[in-house]
Write a protein that holds these residues in place. Structure first.
Motif, mmCIF file in Angstrom:
data_model
loop_
_atom_site.group_PDB
_atom_site.id
_atom_site.type_symbol
_atom_site.label_atom_id
_atom_site.label_comp_id
_atom_site.label_asym_id
_atom_site.label_seq_id
_atom_site.Cartn_x
_atom_site.Cartn_y
_atom_site.Cartn_z
ATOM 1 N N GLN A 25 2.526 -3.139 -11.489
ATOM 2 C CA GLN A 25 3.025 -2.046 -12.324
ATOM 3 C C GLN A 25 4.514 -1.814 -12.098
ATOM 4 O O GLN A 25 5.243 -1.465 -13.040
ATOM 5 C CB GLN A 25 2.231 -0.770 -12.028
ATOM 6 N N ALA A 26 4.973 -2.025 -10.877
ATOM 7 C CA ALA A 26 6.389 -1.811 -10.562
ATOM 8 C C ALA A 26 7.260 -2.966 -11.058
ATOM 9 O O ALA A 26 8.344 -2.744 -11.611
ATOM 10 C CB ALA A 26 6.567 -1.630 -9.056
ATOM 11 N N TYR B 69 -5.831 -2.402 -5.296
ATOM 12 C CA TYR B 69 -4.884 -1.361 -5.678
ATOM 13 C C TYR B 69 -3.450 -1.704 -5.267
ATOM 14 O O TYR B 69 -2.502 -1.385 -5.989
ATOM 15 C CB TYR B 69 -5.293 -0.012 -5.076
ATOM 16 N N GLY B 70 -3.281 -2.355 -4.116
ATOM 17 C CA GLY B 70 -1.940 -2.730 -3.682
ATOM 18 C C GLY B 70 -1.306 -3.729 -4.628
ATOM 19 O O GLY B 70 -0.140 -3.596 -5.018
ATOM 20 N N THR C 174 0.814 -1.214 0.000
ATOM 21 C CA THR C 174 0.000 0.000 0.000
ATOM 22 C C THR C 174 0.849 1.265 0.000
ATOM 23 O O THR C 174 0.308 2.364 -0.035
ATOM 24 C CB THR C 174 -0.940 0.038 1.224
ATOM 25 N N GLU D 73 -7.839 -1.063 -1.078
ATOM 26 C CA GLU D 73 -6.490 -0.499 -1.100
ATOM 27 C C GLU D 73 -5.426 -1.588 -1.057
ATOM 28 O O GLU D 73 -4.390 -1.482 -1.717
ATOM 29 C CB GLU D 73 -6.290 0.460 0.075
ATOM 30 N N ASN E 77 -10.635 -0.228 -12.980
ATOM 31 C CA ASN E 77 -10.446 0.850 -12.004
ATOM 32 C C ASN E 77 -11.732 1.645 -11.818
ATOM 33 O O ASN E 77 -12.091 2.008 -10.689
ATOM 34 C CB ASN E 77 -9.322 1.786 -12.459
ATOM 35 N N GLN F 72 3.708 3.306 -1.977
ATOM 36 C CA GLN F 72 4.429 3.397 -3.239
ATOM 37 C C GLN F 72 5.932 3.472 -3.033
ATOM 38 O O GLN F 72 6.704 2.881 -3.807
ATOM 39 C CB GLN F 72 3.959 4.624 -4.042
ATOM 40 N N ARG G 176 -0.406 -2.064 -7.814
ATOM 41 C CA ARG G 176 0.807 -1.246 -7.613
ATOM 42 C C ARG G 176 2.068 -2.100 -7.765
ATOM 43 O O ARG G 176 3.040 -1.701 -8.419
ATOM 44 C CB ARG G 176 0.737 -0.591 -6.235
ATOM 45 N N VAL H 207 7.230 -0.002 -2.350
ATOM 46 C CA VAL H 207 7.214 -0.786 -3.584
ATOM 47 C C VAL H 207 8.361 -0.370 -4.495
ATOM 48 O O VAL H 207 9.057 -1.213 -5.072
ATOM 49 C CB VAL H 207 5.863 -0.623 -4.309
ATOM 50 N N ASP H 208 8.589 0.935 -4.619
ATOM 51 C CA ASP H 208 9.671 1.427 -5.479
ATOM 52 C C ASP H 208 11.043 1.003 -4.953
ATOM 53 O O ASP H 208 11.932 0.659 -5.744
ATOM 54 C CB ASP H 208 9.606 2.960 -5.586
#
Length: 287
Positions: free
Chosen positions: A132-133, A125-126, A64, A121, A177, A66, A129, A69-70
């Motif tokens: 996508q990464a 969405y988590g 959750t 979330e 989404n 970013q 996320r 995750v990055d």
């Protein structure tokens, strides 16, 4: 920089995620990352596995967040320059405690909104996320397993209109989404039941399963094609915190279908039951 195969399991400090890591330690020839939001709980799980003679690695990952995750993406990229297996297991089943003494329709709606937002979330969405990464790091022939649920089967959505939208073969990321946003909006307006959504957990897992099929369609169109496979798996009703320990399967049993899908199955864009059989996501279960 390591050239060995790399596997990542999210939300793996306990439950099915832990079972998947343990199974990978026995069967996966490469580096295995047990990730968890809590560093203390993650390292405690790692210690248990090391006592069993296994040697996975730990990295903190809050799906959750970013920034978290990055950081993990950059770590995997710099250390391994690629990824061969991603198991998106991290999830919650949010349960609020209604204060009956001070209960009111406004308070009930507020709690329903909190449940909806927190559940989506993490579960939708988590996971999105993380995908996508990490998807740009997937190597040729990599596999992705999204841990869904029996609740992620489309028949759990009461509304025929919503079912049709989720099952549209032309549904896009943006479309899912928007459906998730509609669920939150309907909940805030106290219309979720009237609109035929079912629970927040159902909405989150149906959204995740629909997302899985879209991701596979996109992978299939890649040029050059990396031969990526992604599937959604229902691990079964497992005896974990998530099921309030009411499940009839052990953690080891719950890890079997995800492990089969991750390591053995030659499947793409499927919804897989806990017995490792492919089922029709859009159809109701046979009586």
């Amino acid at each position: 920089m390591s050239a060995s195969k790399v596997a990542v399991v999210t939300g793996a400090n306990k439950g099915v995620g832990y079972g998947i890591v343990e199974g990978l330690c026995k069967k996966f020839d490469g580096t295995i990352y047990l990730t968890a939001r809590s560093e203390n709980r993650g390292k405690a799980a790692l210690a248990k596995l090391k006592e069993l003679g296994f040697s996975p690695l730990f990295h903190q990952l809050d799906i959750t967040d970013q920034e978290s995750v990055d950081r993990f993406k950059e770590y995997i990229k710099s250390r391994h320059d690629g990824l061969d297996l991603l198991v998106n297991n991290a999830a919650i089943k949010y349960i609020h405690q209604l204060d009956t003494e001070h209960n009111s329709s406004a308070n009930a709606t507020e709690l329903a909104v909190e449940e909806a937002e927190k559940t989506l979330e993490v579960n939708y969405y988590g996971t999105l996320r993380v995908c996508q990464a990490l998807f740009p790091l997937l190597r040729n022939n990599a596999r992705v397993v999204n841990i869904s649920s029996a609740s992620g089967r489309l028949c759990n959505i009461p509304s025929a209109d919503l079912k049709a939208k989720f099952n549209d073969p032309n549904l896009t990321f943006e479309g899912v989404n928007k459906l998730m946003e509609k669920f939150i909006k309907d909940t805030k307006e106290n219309r979720a039941e009237q609109e035929g959504w079912g629970t927040a957990y159902i909405a989150s897992k149906v959204g995740l399963t629909a997302l899985t099929f879209i991701q596979q369609r996109i992978f299939d169109k890649e040029v050059p094609n990396r031969n990526i496979s992604i599937n959604a798996v229902h691990p079964g009703f497992v005896d974990t915190d998530m099921s309030e320990h009411k499940g009839n399967l052990t953690v080891e049993q719950g890890a079997r279908a995800p492990l089969y899908t991750a390591l053995e199955a030659n499947l793409k864009g499927k919804y897989i039951w806990f017995d490792s059989k492919v089922v029709d996501w859009a159809a109701s279960p046979s009586p």
